[in-house]
Write an enzyme that holds these catalytic residues in place. Structure first.
Site, PDB file in Angstrom:
ATOM      1  CE  LYS A 117      -3.794   1.545   2.306  1.00 33.96           C
ATOM      2  NZ  LYS A 117      -3.832   3.543   2.592  1.00 33.96           N
ATOM      3  NE  ARG A 138     -10.038   8.344  -3.105  1.00 33.97           N
ATOM      4  CZ  ARG A 138     -11.064   8.333  -2.445  1.00 33.97           C
ATOM      5  NH1 ARG A 138     -10.272   9.636  -1.818  1.00 33.97           N
ATOM      6  NH2 ARG A 138     -12.144   7.868  -2.083  1.00 33.97           N
ATOM      7  CE  LYS A 293      -5.733  -3.756  -4.851  1.00 31.13           C
ATOM      8  NZ  LYS A 293      -4.969  -2.749  -5.667  1.00 31.13           N
ATOM      9  CE  LYS A 317      -2.386   2.301   7.201  1.00 29.47           C
ATOM     10  NZ  LYS A 317      -3.790   3.119   7.302  1.00 29.47           N
TER      11      LYS A 317
HETATM   12  S1  IVH Z   1      -6.381  -0.099  -4.729  1.00 30.59           S
HETATM   13  C1  IVH Z   1     -11.071   0.332  -5.012  1.00 30.59           C
HETATM   14  N1  IVH Z   1      -3.470  -0.709  -4.457  1.00 30.59           N
HETATM   15  O1  IVH Z   1      -4.867   3.683  -0.581  1.00 30.59           O
HETATM   16  C2  IVH Z   1      -9.578   0.326  -4.490  1.00 30.59           C
HETATM   17  N2  IVH Z   1      -4.391   1.556  -3.111  1.00 30.59           N
HETATM   18  O2  IVH Z   1      -7.659   3.627   1.115  1.00 30.59           O
HETATM   19  C3  IVH Z   1      -8.986   0.709  -3.859  1.00 30.59           C
HETATM   20  N3  IVH Z   1      -3.448   2.587  -2.062  1.00 30.59           N
HETATM   21  O3  IVH Z   1      -6.569   5.679  -2.486  1.00 30.59           O
HETATM   22  C4  IVH Z   1      -7.519   1.676  -4.812  1.00 30.59           C
HETATM   23  N4  IVH Z   1      -1.590   1.864  -2.894  1.00 30.59           N
HETATM   24  O4  IVH Z   1      -4.540   6.271  -2.509  1.00 30.59           O
HETATM   25  C5  IVH Z   1      -5.387   0.283  -3.775  1.00 30.59           C
HETATM   26  N5  IVH Z   1      -2.094  -0.835  -3.824  1.00 30.59           N
HETATM   27  C6  IVH Z   1      -3.004  -0.312  -3.538  1.00 30.59           C
HETATM   28  C7  IVH Z   1      -2.826   0.913  -3.338  1.00 30.59           C
HETATM   29  C8  IVH Z   1      -3.807   1.608  -3.165  1.00 30.59           C
HETATM   30  C9  IVH Z   1      -1.845   2.546  -2.150  1.00 30.59           C
HETATM   31  C10 IVH Z   1      -3.818   3.912  -1.852  1.00 30.59           C
HETATM   32  C11 IVH Z   1      -4.773   4.708  -3.263  1.00 30.59           C
HETATM   33  C12 IVH Z   1      -6.295   4.121  -2.588  1.00 30.59           C
HETATM   34  C13 IVH Z   1      -6.440   4.155  -0.655  1.00 30.59           C
HETATM   35  C14 IVH Z   1      -7.356   3.816  -0.091  1.00 30.59           C
END
Ligand code: IVH
Length: 670
Positions: A117, A138, A293, A317
Site C-alpha cells: 500500500k 482522486r 484484492k 496496515k
Molecule cells: S486499490 C478500490 N492498491 O490507498 C481500490 N490502493 O485507502 C482502491 N493505495 O485511494 C485502490 N496503494 O490511494 C489500491 N496497491 C494499492 C494501493 C492503494 C495505495 C491507496 C490509494 C487509495 C487508498 C485507499
C-alpha cells in the site's frame, strides 16, 4: 524527404524514444547510451520544429513546457475512485475472507493479489488509443482535479503505451499512486531548509504538494515516481483478472510494483505480509501496509462494493511507526556549516523495534509552529532511516510545567554569536573558527578555486583539527615541519610538499582570498564583484550594508552576511593572522577587460576542446558574465562540447540559445 516519409520518421523516432524511456525509467535497465538517446531526441525535436503541425501531445518532446495554470479544471471519473477499509491484525483479515466466501457460491476458491500500500497521492490516468490524454487526482472520489501537465513531467508515466506485443485499447483508465522516494524526500527537505522554505512533513505530503502545483515546471523539478495498481473503465479490451491486468499494463510500459504476489490462500497472504514488513525499512518508498484484492474480476462482480469502498479488497496496515513519549529536554547541536539544530531529548521509547531517545526539531520555526515545549508529551515518528521527528505535541497532557524553548544566542560549542539571516530557516554560529565548523571551513579554504593548497586532503584536515593543531585556517601557515611530519602517514618528503604548497598559496588574488574566507552567500562570482568594487580588503572590511547592496548583483542576503562576517572578532583575528603569515594579496588591475558579456549567464555541457571547464567559466567571468551549473529560464547560452549531457535537452525545452565551442570562442573573441 517527402511529407509521408517525414511523418513516418517522426512516428518511428517517437516509438523508439517511448521504448527507451521505459527501459531507462521504469525498468531501470537502459539499452542504449544517454548520448544515443539524446541524439534521437534531438532528431525528433528538429523534425518537429520544422513541422509544427506534426507535433502531438503524447510526443516524447512534450514532457515539460506547459504554461502555468490559473486553477485546475475538474475531471469527472467515469467510475468512482473508492477508498479501502482497513484491517490491523490477522483476525480481521480472516473475517474479510469469510465475508467474501459467504457471498460466493459454496466451495468457491478465492485467489488474492497482494501489493504494497503506497503512501502517496492517488491518481487516474486516461489513455486513448494508447496516447496519454488526461490525468486527475482522486478528489472526492467522483470529481478530481485535472493535473495532466504535471503528470506528464513524471518520467515513469508513459506518454504513449508500448504496443509491441499487445495493442492498446480504445480507452484505458489506470489508477495508481504518485510517490516520492524517502531519499528524494530527504534531499528536497534539505534544500528547502537551506532556502528557508517550510518543510514537507513526509513523502506523501511532498508528492501531493508537488503535483498540486499550478506551474508544471515546479513539478518537473521534483523526482516523482508512479506505481499503477488499479483499473477504471476499459473500452475495447477485456480482462479476466487483476493479475492479468497488471501483467498486461506492465507490457504496455506502465510501472507496476515488482512486490506483487498472487496468493492461493490466506496463509500465503500472511507470509507475504511478514516478508514485506521485514523489508519495509529497506524499501526506497514509504509503504504503510499492503492491499489484499480478490483476483478474479467475475468474483469481484458478485461480491460487489459498498458506498465508499469495495467488499473485495482490504488494506492490511503495518504497525504504526509513531509512539507517544515525553520531551525531557531540548538542546542545540552545531552542524558543519554552523547551523544550530534543536534536538529533543526523549524519555526512551521503542518505535518499530528500535529504541529512540532523540528527535530532530529541525529549526526554530518548526518549534514555534508546532508549539513544542520542554516537558511536553509528543507523538514521535520514525520512518525508514529518517531521523526521528516530533509529529505533534499533545496539548491536553500539559501540566502547566512545560516551558517554551528558544535557540541560544551564543554557540554552545564556541560561544560565538548565533544569528539568523533573513530568508533563512537556520540559526548559525558566525564564528569562523568554531571547532564544529572548522573542518569544513578549512577544506573550503584550501580548495582549488580558493587558496589552492595542493595536497591538503580531507584526512589531513581531520587530523589537524582532531589533534588541536589547527584552530583557524591561519594556523596552517604556522605549523612547523616537525609538526607536519608527526601526522599519520606523513613522510618527511610529503611534509615538505605541503609546506611548499602553502608557501605557493600565499600569492593570491583579492577575489580568491575573499572567496576562501567562506562567507555565507559569497561564492566565486560574488567574491569577484566585491574585489572589483572595493579593490582592497580594508575597504571591504568596513563596507556597510547600503554600500554592499548598491553593488550590482549583490543582494540583501549576501550583504547582510558580509557585514555580519566582518563584525565577528574571531574572523578579523583570523584575517590578521593570515596576513601575518605572509599572505600577499594581489589587487585587481584597474584596466579590466571590456565587460562584453555583462549580465549574460552561460551553462557548459560536454567537454570543450580548447578550454577546461574552469578556464571557460573564468573567461566568462572576466568579461562580466556568469557561469551557472544548471540550466534555468535565466540562462542565456548553453555551450555544447563533445558528449553533452541532459543540459542540452533542458535548454532546448526551455528555448535557450545553444551554441558550439566555436561560436563561444567568437563571442569571447578568442
Ligand atoms: S486499490 C478500490 N492498491 O490507498 C481500490 N490502493 O485507502 C482502491 N493505495 O485511494 C485502490 N496503494 O490511494 C489500491 N496497491 C494499492 C494501493 C492503494 C495505495 C491507496 C490509494 C487509495 C487508498 C485507499
Amino acid at each position: 524527404m517527402s511529407d509521408q516519409n517525414i511523418n513516418q520518421k517522426i512516428q518511428q523516432l517517437r516509438k523508439q524514444l517511448h521504448y527507451h524511456n521505459y527501459r531507462y525509467y521504469v525498468l531501470d535497465d537502459p539499452e542504449i547510451s544517454d548520448a544515443e538517446y539524446d541524439r534521437m531526441m534531438r532528431e525528433l525535436q528538429t523534425l518537429e520544429h520544422r513541422h509544427p503541425e506534426l507535433v502531438t501531445p503524447d510526443s516524447p518532446t512534450q514532457r515539460v513546457g506547459a504554461a502555468p495554470l490559473e486553477a485546475f479544471a475538474a475531471i469527472e471519473h467515469t467510475l468512482p475512485m473508492l477508498s479501502l477499509d482497513n484491517a490491523f491484525d490477522e483476525g480481521e483479515i480472516r473475517e474479510f475472507d469469510q465475508r467474501i466466501k459467504k457471498l460466493l457460491a459454496p466451495q468457491s476458491k478465492v485467489e488474492y493479489v497482494v501489493e504494497p500500500k503506497f503512501d502517496g497521492l492517488a491518481v487516474e490516468l486516461v489513455y486513448i488509443n494508447g496516447a496519454f490524454s488526461t490525468g486527475s487526482t482522486r478528489g472526492d472520489g467522483f470529481v478530481g482535479e485535472d493535473i495532466t501537465s504535471n503528470l506528464k513531467t513524471i518520467k515513469t508515466i508513459p506518454l504513449h503505451l508500448i504496443e509491441d506485443k499487445i495493442s492498446a485499447p480504445e480507452r484505458l483508465e489506470v489508477r495508481g499512486e504518485a510517490v516520492f522516494s524517502i531519499k528524494d524526500f530527504q534531499t528536497l527537505n534539505r534544500q528547502r531548509e537551506q532556502n528557508g522554505e517550510l518543510l514537507f512533513a513526509n513523502p506523501r505530503n511532498a508528492a501531493a504538494g508537488s503535483l498540486r502545483q499550478l506551474d508544471p515546471k515546479i513539478t518537473a523539478s521534483r523526482p516523482l515516481d508512479f506505481f499503477c495498481y488499479g483499473m477504471g473503465q476499459a473500452v475495447g479490451i477485456n480482462f479476466e483478472s487483476h493479475w492479468q491486468f497488471l501483467d498486461t499494463i506492465s507490457q504496455w510500459g506502465l510501472k507496476v510494483t515488482p512486490l506483487r504476489r498472487l496468493c492461493p490462500d490466506l496463509e500465503s497472504v500472511f507470509s507475504f505480509y511478514h516478508e514485506l514488513l521485514e523489508q519495509r525499512e529497506q524499501l526506497p518508498h514509504e509503504i504503510d501496509g499492503m492491499v489484499i484484492k480478490v483476483n478474479d474480476f467475475g468474483q469481484r462482480e458478485t461480491i460487489g462494493v459498498k458506498t465508499r469502498s469495495p467488499r473485495w479488497a482490504i488494506a492490511y496496515k503495518f504497525p504504526a511507526r509513531q509512539e507517544t513519549t515525553q520531551i525531557l529536554n531540548i538542546t542545540a547541536q552545531v552542524g558543519r556549516t554552523g547551523a544550530l539544530t534543536p534536538v529533543a531529548i526523549l524519555k526512551p521509547v521503542k518505535i518499530g523495534g528500535v529504541e529512540v531517545s532523540r528527535a530532530t526539531l529541525h529549526n526554530q520555526d518548526e518549534i514555534d509552529k508546532k508549539d513544542i515545549r520542554v516537558g511536553d508529551w509528543a507523538v514521535i515518528q520514525r520512518a525508514g532511516d529518517v531521523i526521528p521527528e516530533v509529529v505533534k505535541v499533545i496539548t491536553s497532557r500539559r501540566s502547566g510545567e512545560q516551558t517554551k524553548y528558544q535557540l541560544p544566542s551564543k554557540c554552545p560549542v564556541c560561544g560565538g554569536h548565533v544569528v539568523r539571516l533573513p530568508d533563512e530557516a537556520a540559526h548559525r554560529c558566525q564564528n569562523l573558527s568554531c571547532p564544529a565548523q572548522l573542518k569544513q571551513q578549512i577544506r573550503h579554504f584550501a580548495s582549488r578555486n580558493a587558496m589552492d593548497i595542493e595536497g591538503l586532503g580531507d584526512k589531513l584536515v581531520n587530523q589537524l583539527v582532531d589533534n588541536g593543531l589547527v584552530k583557524s585556517p591561519a594556523d596552517l601557515y604556522f605549523l612547523t615541519k616537525d609538526q607536519w611530519s608527526q601526522l599519520e602517514r606523513m613522510a618527511e618528503k610529503s611534509a615538505q610538499n605541503i609546506i611548499d604548497s602553502l608557501e605557493k598559496s600565499k600569492d593570491v588574488s583579492l577575489e580568491r582570498f575573499i572567496y576562501s574566507l567562506g562567507i555565507r552567500f559569497v561564492g566565486e562570482h560574488a567574491a569577484r564583484l566585491l574585489a572589483e568594487h572595493f579593490q582592497s580588503l580594508e575597504k571591504l572590511k568596513h563596507a556597510n550594508y547600503d554600500e554592499l547592496i548598491s553593488i550590482h548583483e549583490i543582494g540583501p542576503r549576501s550583504a547582510q552576511s558580509i557585514v555580519q562576517f566582518f563584525s565577528e572578532a574571531g574572523n578579523l583575528a583570523t584575517i590578521d593572522r593570515l596576513l601575518q603569515a605572509g599572505i600577499k594579496i594581489q589587487f585587481p588591475k584597474k584596466s579590466a577587460p571590456a565587460q562584453t558579456l555583462a549580465g549574460k549567464t552561460f551553462v557548459f555541457t560536454g567537454a570543450l576542446e580548447n578550454f577546461t571547464r574552469h578556464e571557460a567559466e573564468q573567461l566568462v567571468a572576466s568579461l562580466g558574465g556568469r557561469a551557472a551549473s544548471a540550466v534555468s529560464k535565466n540562462t542565456d547560452y548553453v555551450v555544447v562540447g563533445a558528449e553533452p549531457g541532459s543540459k542540452e535537452e533542458k535548454a532546448r525545452q526551455l528555448g535557450i540559445e545553444i551554441i558550439s565551442e566555436d561560436e563561444f570562442r567568437r563571442l569571447v573573441n578568442q
